[in-house]
Design a protein around this motif. Structure first.
Motif, PDB file in Angstrom:
ATOM      1  N   HIS A 268     144.689  45.705 -59.207  1.00  0.00           N
ATOM      2  CA  HIS A 268     145.014  45.933 -57.687  1.00  0.00           C
ATOM      3  C   HIS A 268     146.165  47.135 -57.860  1.00  0.00           C
ATOM      4  N   LEU A 269     146.290  47.769 -56.533  1.00  0.00           N
ATOM      5  CA  LEU A 269     147.288  48.849 -56.488  1.00  0.00           C
ATOM      6  C   LEU A 269     148.659  48.421 -56.346  1.00  0.00           C
ATOM      7  N   GLY A 270     148.843  47.085 -56.208  1.00  0.00           N
ATOM      8  CA  GLY A 270     150.139  46.381 -56.149  1.00  0.00           C
ATOM      9  C   GLY A 270     150.359  45.547 -54.940  1.00  0.00           C
ATOM     10  N   ASP A 271     149.262  45.802 -53.936  1.00  0.00           N
ATOM     11  CA  ASP A 271     149.136  45.142 -52.807  1.00  0.00           C
ATOM     12  C   ASP A 271     148.556  43.946 -52.654  1.00  0.00           C
ATOM     13  N   GLY A 272     147.710  43.624 -53.799  1.00  0.00           N
ATOM     14  CA  GLY A 272     146.953  42.516 -53.939  1.00  0.00           C
ATOM     15  C   GLY A 272     145.581  42.733 -53.151  1.00  0.00           C
ATOM     16  N   VAL A 273     145.193  43.747 -52.523  1.00  0.00           N
ATOM     17  CA  VAL A 273     144.120  43.962 -51.717  1.00  0.00           C
ATOM     18  C   VAL A 273     143.121  44.982 -52.225  1.00  0.00           C
ATOM     19  N   HIS A 274     143.690  46.125 -52.616  1.00  0.00           N
ATOM     20  CA  HIS A 274     143.026  47.367 -52.925  1.00  0.00           C
ATOM     21  C   HIS A 274     142.848  47.467 -54.432  1.00  0.00           C
ATOM     22  N   PRO A 275     141.737  47.437 -54.789  1.00  0.00           N
ATOM     23  CA  PRO A 275     141.773  47.595 -56.575  1.00  0.00           C
ATOM     24  C   PRO A 275     142.074  48.956 -56.913  1.00  0.00           C
ATOM     25  N   ASN A 276     142.579  48.898 -58.085  1.00  0.00           N
ATOM     26  CA  ASN A 276     142.986  50.335 -58.909  1.00  0.00           C
ATOM     27  C   ASN A 276     141.867  50.584 -59.690  1.00  0.00           C
ATOM     28  N   TRP A 277     142.246  51.695 -60.254  1.00  0.00           N
ATOM     29  CA  TRP A 277     141.150  52.326 -61.259  1.00  0.00           C
ATOM     30  C   TRP A 277     140.485  51.033 -62.205  1.00  0.00           C
ATOM     31  N   PHE A 278     141.429  50.277 -62.640  1.00  0.00           N
ATOM     32  CA  PHE A 278     140.721  49.350 -63.549  1.00  0.00           C
ATOM     33  C   PHE A 278     139.932  48.340 -62.878  1.00  0.00           C
ATOM     34  N   GLY A 279     140.459  47.929 -61.550  1.00  0.00           N
ATOM     35  CA  GLY A 279     139.608  46.936 -60.976  1.00  0.00           C
ATOM     36  C   GLY A 279     138.294  47.599 -60.455  1.00  0.00           C
ATOM     37  N   GLY A 280     138.476  48.746 -59.795  1.00  0.00           N
ATOM     38  CA  GLY A 280     137.152  49.608 -59.364  1.00  0.00           C
ATOM     39  C   GLY A 280     136.243  49.784 -60.706  1.00  0.00           C
ATOM     40  N   THR A 281     136.805  49.995 -61.815  1.00  0.00           N
ATOM     41  CA  THR A 281     135.769  50.138 -62.856  1.00  0.00           C
ATOM     42  C   THR A 281     135.070  48.907 -63.133  1.00  0.00           C
ATOM     43  N   LYS A 282     135.633  47.647 -62.884  1.00  0.00           N
ATOM     44  CA  LYS A 282     134.906  46.446 -63.417  1.00  0.00           C
ATOM     45  C   LYS A 282     134.049  46.144 -62.160  1.00  0.00           C
ATOM     46  N   MET A 283     134.455  46.709 -60.982  1.00  0.00           N
ATOM     47  CA  MET A 283     133.462  46.317 -59.801  1.00  0.00           C
ATOM     48  C   MET A 283     132.262  47.427 -59.886  1.00  0.00           C
ATOM     49  N   ALA A 284     132.334  48.393 -60.376  1.00  0.00           N
ATOM     50  CA  ALA A 284     131.389  49.349 -60.747  1.00  0.00           C
ATOM     51  C   ALA A 284     130.346  48.844 -61.940  1.00  0.00           C
ATOM     52  N   ARG A 285     130.959  48.362 -62.951  1.00  0.00           N
ATOM     53  CA  ARG A 285     129.897  47.588 -64.182  1.00  0.00           C
ATOM     54  C   ARG A 285     129.356  46.417 -63.351  1.00  0.00           C
ATOM     55  N   THR A 286     129.875  45.643 -62.402  1.00  0.00           N
ATOM     56  CA  THR A 286     129.206  44.407 -61.975  1.00  0.00           C
ATOM     57  C   THR A 286     128.086  44.920 -60.877  1.00  0.00           C
ATOM     58  N   LEU A 287     128.482  46.084 -60.370  1.00  0.00           N
ATOM     59  CA  LEU A 287     127.265  46.479 -59.353  1.00  0.00           C
ATOM     60  C   LEU A 287     126.034  47.109 -60.275  1.00  0.00           C
ATOM     61  N   LEU A 288     126.557  47.935 -61.331  1.00  0.00           N
ATOM     62  CA  LEU A 288     125.475  48.545 -61.988  1.00  0.00           C
ATOM     63  C   LEU A 288     124.534  47.619 -62.678  1.00  0.00           C
ATOM     64  N   ALA A 289     124.715  46.303 -63.008  1.00  0.00           N
ATOM     65  CA  ALA A 289     123.954  45.461 -63.552  1.00  0.00           C
ATOM     66  C   ALA A 289     122.683  45.122 -62.509  1.00  0.00           C
ATOM     67  N   PHE A 290     122.822  45.408 -61.182  1.00  0.00           N
ATOM     68  CA  PHE A 290     121.971  45.242 -60.150  1.00  0.00           C
ATOM     69  C   PHE A 290     120.828  46.283 -60.193  1.00  0.00           C
TER      70      PHE A 290
END
Length: 294
Positions: A268-290
């Motif tokens: 995350h970006l340091g606020d614990g809420v908003h994913p950073n580039w690493f978190g966003g990439t993990k989210m994208a991979r999670t969605l791509l499986a669908f």
């Protein structure tokens, strides 16, 4: 035109114009240019000071805000068989740390087969229109009307997404508490709005994927426990539902295995809420499986 072509957009105002609404990129790689406007002899470039002033918690975001006045979207019509993916949500979608990696993955794996549109609005709620915090510039209007009320216009005005990914609810779980609204929604209230959006998408022939809300319990604010209870209850309703074609468990993908109420460090970006580039990439991979082709 070809996929390598760039758009160059010029906007000219013939006289002094009061600007009351702008399109904000908020972050990431979707925009390849920086806007410069105003008198630079006396002021900084628009965009480089706004984010720290308005949202200090996002000071760690490496990308400056960029603004487009009088421009809502750029649409490209094609005769090819291209599937449109509509992303609908709040700041986590809007900021593009998630949507940009997803777009890149789809384009790389299925060249010429997918296009992605981002309908995220920072601060947006799916069940209620924006709060009215008088101490904030814009008094909350920048957060937009309720997601369930803007959904059709924002995704189906001239377009018809084949797949809609809905990831919204974090602000529904927190804003009413933080801003002292007289009524705080229940988890069922928020889920009912999500079901409403799902019905709208199905009525337009779209396949729907729903996301659970990722953790945001990073700090010890007094409101966090109550908001966290709402988030967990909302997520359980999503997981148990059969209203959509799939549930993408972003909560499971991003939570800290040692503390499920927090997002993993480094994601995350340091606020614990908003994913950073690493978190966003993990989210994208999670969605791509669908995606069936994946």
């Amino acid at each position: 035109m070809t996929p390598e072509d760039d758009f160059l957009v010029y906007l000219y105002f013939g006289h002094r114009t009061v600007i009351r609404s702008v399109c904000t990129t908020s972050a990431a790689y979707s925009w390849q240019s920086t806007h410069h406007t105003g008198n630079f002899h006396e002021t900084d470039a628009l965009g480089f000071t706004v984010k720290p002033q308005l949202v200090p918690v996002l000071a760690a975001d490496p990308y400056p805000n960029q603004f487009a006045v009088g421009l809502c979207e750029i649409s490209v019509l094609t005769g090819d068989d291209v599937k449109l993916v509509g992303l609908f949500g709040d700041s986590i979608t809007h900021m593009s740390f998630f949507s940009d990696p997803l777009t890149a993955m789809l384009y790389r794996r299925f060249p010429g087969k997918y296009s992605v549109m981002n309908a995220g609005i920072a601060g947006n709620r799916i069940q209620k229109t924006h709060p009215i915090p008088t101490f904030m510039p814009g008094e909350g209007h920048q957060f937009g009307i309720a997601g369930k009320d803007r959904f059709h216009a924002d995704l189906y005005d001239g377009a018809a997404p084949d797949v809609v990914f809905v990831m919204e609810g974090v602000n529904d779980c927190s804003h009413s508490i933080v801003f002292g609204e007289p009524r705080v929604p229940t988890a069922q209230d928020i889920f009912d709005a999500l079901a409403d959006v799902t019905r709208q998408a199905h009525a337009m022939g779209s396949r729907v994927l729903l996301a659970t809300v990722s953790p945001f319990g990073a700090f010890g604010d007094a409101w966090r426990d109550r908001a966290e209870a709402l988030r967990c209850g909302y997520n359980e309703l999503i997981r148990a539902s059969r209203i959509a074609e799939g549930v993408v468990d972003m909560d499971a993908a991003l939570r800290d295995p040692e503390d499920p109420h927090r997002m993993q460090e480094g994601m995350h970006l340091g606020d614990g809420v908003h994913p950073n580039w690493f978190g966003g990439t993990k989210m994208a991979r999670t969605l791509l499986a669908f995606f069936p082709e994946a």
